[in-house]
Motif scaffolding. Structure first.
Motif, short mmCIF file in Angstrom:
data_model
loop_
_atom_site.label_atom_id
_atom_site.label_comp_id
_atom_site.label_asym_id
_atom_site.label_seq_id
_atom_site.Cartn_x
_atom_site.Cartn_y
_atom_site.Cartn_z
N SER A 29 0.95 -1.35 0.15
CA SER A 29 0.23 -0.12 0.11
C SER A 29 0.82 1.30 0.00
CB SER A 29 -0.74 0.14 1.29
OG SER A 29 -1.51 1.46 1.28
N PHE A 30 0.40 2.10 -0.83
CA PHE A 30 1.42 3.43 -1.01
C PHE A 30 1.01 4.40 0.24
CE2 PHE A 30 -2.10 4.36 -4.57
CZ PHE A 30 -2.82 4.97 -3.79
N HIS A 31 -0.06 4.00 1.09
CA HIS A 31 -0.34 4.35 2.48
C HIS A 31 0.78 4.26 3.54
CE1 HIS A 31 -4.49 4.49 0.63
NE2 HIS A 31 -4.25 5.72 0.55
N GLY A 32 1.91 3.82 3.08
CA GLY A 32 3.14 3.53 4.04
C GLY A 32 4.36 3.33 3.15
N ARG A 33 5.39 3.25 3.89
CA ARG A 33 6.73 3.17 3.06
C ARG A 33 6.74 1.89 2.08
NH1 ARG A 33 11.34 5.37 5.39
NH2 ARG A 33 12.30 4.39 3.62
N LEU A 34 7.36 2.29 0.96
CA LEU A 34 7.56 1.25 -0.10
C LEU A 34 9.12 1.06 -0.55
CD1 LEU A 34 4.46 2.12 -2.24
CD2 LEU A 34 4.78 -0.07 -0.78
N PHE A 35 9.69 2.15 -0.35
CA PHE A 35 11.18 2.19 -0.97
C PHE A 35 12.33 2.76 0.06
CE2 PHE A 35 7.92 2.94 -4.15
CZ PHE A 35 8.23 2.09 -5.02
N PRO A 36 13.38 2.40 -0.17
CA PRO A 36 14.35 3.00 0.79
C PRO A 36 14.37 4.46 0.61
CG PRO A 36 15.25 1.23 -0.57
CD PRO A 36 13.94 1.50 -1.23
N GLU A 37 15.22 4.96 1.76
CA GLU A 37 15.20 6.52 2.01
C GLU A 37 16.07 7.21 0.77
OE1 GLU A 37 16.64 7.37 6.04
OE2 GLU A 37 16.56 10.00 5.49
N SER A 38 15.27 8.18 0.32
CA SER A 38 16.18 9.11 -0.90
C SER A 38 16.44 7.95 -1.82
CB SER A 38 17.48 9.70 -0.12
OG SER A 38 17.20 10.70 0.94
N SER A 39 15.71 7.42 -2.35
CA SER A 39 16.06 6.29 -3.57
C SER A 39 15.28 6.73 -4.89
CB SER A 39 15.86 4.75 -2.98
OG SER A 39 14.33 4.65 -2.94
N SER A 83 31.21 2.74 1.70
CA SER A 83 31.13 4.23 2.19
C SER A 83 29.45 4.75 2.28
CB SER A 83 31.86 5.31 0.77
OG SER A 83 32.86 4.90 0.60
N PHE A 84 28.80 3.87 3.05
CA PHE A 84 27.50 4.10 3.28
C PHE A 84 27.35 5.52 3.97
CE2 PHE A 84 26.34 -0.55 3.03
CZ PHE A 84 25.98 -0.28 1.78
N THR A 85 26.24 6.39 3.74
CA THR A 85 26.00 7.29 4.71
C THR A 85 24.69 7.07 5.11
OG1 THR A 85 24.25 8.32 2.89
CG2 THR A 85 26.67 8.93 2.78
N SER A 86 24.29 7.72 6.10
CA SER A 86 22.92 7.50 6.96
C SER A 86 21.58 7.32 5.80
CB SER A 86 22.50 8.79 7.79
OG SER A 86 22.18 9.86 7.14
N LYS A 87 21.79 7.59 4.69
CA LYS A 87 20.65 7.41 3.83
C LYS A 87 20.95 6.24 2.86
CE LYS A 87 18.73 12.17 3.89
NZ LYS A 87 18.34 13.46 3.26
N LYS A 115 27.40 -7.52 10.89
CA LYS A 115 28.65 -7.17 10.31
C LYS A 115 28.93 -5.60 10.61
CE LYS A 115 33.00 -7.86 8.81
NZ LYS A 115 33.17 -8.67 7.46
N CYS A 116 27.75 -4.80 10.14
CA CYS A 116 27.82 -3.48 10.54
C CYS A 116 28.30 -2.94 11.81
CB CYS A 116 26.62 -2.70 9.89
SG CYS A 116 26.15 -2.80 8.23
N GLN A 117 27.37 -3.80 12.80
CA GLN A 117 27.88 -3.20 14.21
C GLN A 117 29.33 -3.61 14.57
OE1 GLN A 117 24.92 -5.47 16.23
NE2 GLN A 117 23.14 -4.08 15.57
N SER A 118 29.78 -4.87 13.93
CA SER A 118 31.05 -5.29 14.43
C SER A 118 32.11 -4.24 13.79
CB SER A 118 31.29 -6.46 13.89
OG SER A 118 31.47 -6.92 12.67
N GLN A 119 31.86 -3.49 12.58
CA GLN A 119 32.61 -2.73 11.98
C GLN A 119 32.39 -1.24 12.30
OE1 GLN A 119 32.46 -3.89 7.48
NE2 GLN A 119 34.56 -3.84 7.82
N GLY A 120 31.58 -1.00 13.60
CA GLY A 120 31.36 0.17 14.13
C GLY A 120 30.52 0.91 13.22
N LEU A 121 29.72 0.54 12.53
CA LEU A 121 28.81 1.38 11.65
C LEU A 121 27.43 1.41 12.32
CD1 LEU A 121 29.80 0.16 8.02
CD2 LEU A 121 30.75 2.20 9.14
N THR A 122 27.21 1.61 13.67
CA THR A 122 26.03 1.43 14.16
C THR A 122 25.06 2.61 13.70
OG1 THR A 122 27.16 2.16 16.06
CG2 THR A 122 26.14 0.09 16.39
N SER A 123 25.69 3.70 13.75
CA SER A 123 24.81 4.88 13.20
C SER A 123 24.33 5.07 11.91
CB SER A 123 25.27 6.37 13.75
OG SER A 123 26.65 6.53 13.00
#
Lengths: 352, 352
Positions: A126-136, B46-50, B80-88
């Motif tokens: 449903s498009f009344h909720g999230r369907l895609f990753p952030e800023s994608s 090189s992941f960002t928060s988005k 793996k993200c946690q163990s590599q310190g990418l928690t945030s």
């Protein structure tokens, strides 16, 4: 938009539905082309040679028009890339076809154009909720889908509520409480819709929404007339004992037809989008063929048959749409004049 | 992997198929967990928060195991993200379920786990070609799908070719030309497979391929024994006049069972991937239940029934699998010993 019960839609009806959609889409195409030419700034996305331009079609249903619109969008974006001097960095395209999980994705997937300038994916939900990753996403399109509510307001089915919708199937000609319940559900649905899209669209991404609308809330409209004709046909059948009145009392169309003012308030309430353009149009402008009961049935039956069969039984459908057709014939002149006031809202939004 | 004719697969068979897959998947899970723990370097992306971590399951078919594997991969990547310190900066996940367009995506979509830590999409199309935009995937998984050929080698059906495969349905026990034709088709298919994946995976992305295999090409194997039992059952039925021999001559299984050496050469020939790990395993290690004709039918019928019904007619299927079951019972001891030599190849590759 799938009605959740596609099994009842026969191929002939779908052809007519596609034809009906085509009229509205011709009007929408101009809007989309202009939005991309004037409002989309491809340079802002900082594309590299390995970037992807991602497009989502929300409430895509099935049928060739869905593919035609995506092709148009890509043609326009490619043209824009060239005009902005990005010829060496024209991105690859990925198109996400979204609809509810009961949409016939098998049909959608087996009818994809074999030669297409994009990578295709289906997204159920449903498009009344999230369907895609952030800023994608870079471009979101939705055609005649946003008027579907996530659910019929619960109070319409409650005998003890002032919004108990006895003897009617929509809010036109009903007491104020019914219209308020519908409007509240729509506002809630749109709030979650815009919250989700605000997350999913990149900054400077474009969203084009095409939906049925009326010039002003509360005004008599083509959409309301059609609901009334359908509702009174059902009540006639109840009076003749072909269905029960109790069944009609429990049936309500899950649509709400908004107005430009209402949509503006919703978008401004969200705060993440700038309205680049908003127009209410008459999709029948330039069409000579008169409105007839038969043409209305052709356009509407496909979208309604599933839910009517599910609630009342498939055996009433032919009779119901015959009665509906006759009632439409009686009000067709009124409908012609209402069309001229505009029945289709096109909105171009930019994620800010 | 869908066989192109899912309508013939009944629910009971699918349950057993899932059970059979589960044994192999338990072995595969360890391989995937280790690959992510030891070989995936999340910092390289090189992941960002988005950012989005994109996973593709190629030849996903339908059924709960498909979802279980994706959940496992995501659990391992998050760890793996946690163990590599990418928690945030733990990314959001998007999972692309791929299979050919005739796969039952409607079933796949309506059975998706309601609570899932990823955005789901279906991608219809052959993995012997491009399916995704350039550098858009971080992890690719494929389980028991790569042995499907894009098509049966054409020369097998040509009466004037030395590879004319009269009276057999596969290359085991056939003349060398038949085996060569199968091997050539497989090599061609794998070349296009790796070319496509090399484009789609980001540098440092991981691909885990699990597929049926034999320790050495040309060796007698479980897979060959099963094909032979099925082929000779068909020929028995032809001799009894239940089907025609000409029908058998025109039927060939679209599978090729590779070896570690052959896959190593193919990967090295492509040149875009480093082999991080390659193991041939016995998926039945630790399983006490003996191999029986009945258990083989339970495991294989779902995958074969569609193509057999399509070619010979649905009415022969029960009889055929009864005969097949009896023949397997006769060779089950031999199959037990062949399993111990390894029948499942797991390969961990890194895009370089």
């Amino acid at each position: 938009m799938d009605t959740g019960d596609g099994a009842y839609i026969d191929a002939e009806s779908l052809d007519f539905k596609e034809e009906a959609r085509k009229e509205s889409m011709d009007v929408a195409k101009v809007m989309i082309d202009d939005a991309i030419a004037e409002k989309l700034d491809v340079k802002k996305f900082s594309f590299t040679s390995k970037s992807t331009f991602r497009i989502a079609d929300l409430g895509c249903s099935v049928g060739p028009n869905t593919f035609n619109v995506m092709q148009n969008i890509i043609d326009a974006v490619q043209h824009k890339c060239q005009s902005q001097g990005l010829t060496s960095r024209t991105p690859e395209f990925q198109v996400f076809f979204n609809d509810i999980p009961s949409n016939n994705f098998n049909t959608l997937f087996t009818t994809l154009p074999p030669e297409r300038p994009y990578f295709a994916a289906g997204v159920p939900g449903s498009f009344h909720g999230r369907l895609f990753p952030e800023s994608s996403l870079h471009f979101v399109h939705s055609f005649y889908a946003l008027h579907f509510l996530s659910e019929v307001p619960k109070e319409l089915l409650n005998k003890n509520s002032p919004a108990w919708n006895k003897g009617r199937i929509s809010y036109t000609c009903a007491q104020d409480e019914v219209a308020h319940a519908y409007a509240a559900q729509f506002a809630e649905d749109m709030a979650t819709f815009f919250d989700a899209r605000a997350k999913e669209l990149v900054v400077d991404g474009i969203m084009v929404l095409i939906m049925p609308a009326i010039p002003n809330v509360g005004q008599s409209s083509v959409h309301g007339l059609m609901s009334d004709c359908l509702g009174s046909s059902l009540m006639d059948m109840a009076k003749e004992g072909l269905i029960s009145e109790a069944q009609v009392d429990l049936f309500n169309l899950p649509f709400y037809i908004t107005s430009p003012k209402e949509m503006r308030e919703i978008v401004e309430g969200n705060g993440c989008f700038r309205i680049e353009k908003m127009e209410i149009q008459n999709p029948r402008s330039g069409i000579d063929a008169p409105i007839t009961g038969k043409s209305c049935v052709m356009q509407r039956r496909a979208g309604l048959e599933g839910m009517i069969s599910k609630h009342f039984g498939a055996e009433i459908v032919d009779d119901l749409f015959y009665r509906f057709s006759k009632k439409i014939d009686e009000v067709s002149n009124l409908m012609e004049s209402q069309f001229q006031e505009g029945t289709q809202l096109s909105i171009v939004l930019k994620r800010i």
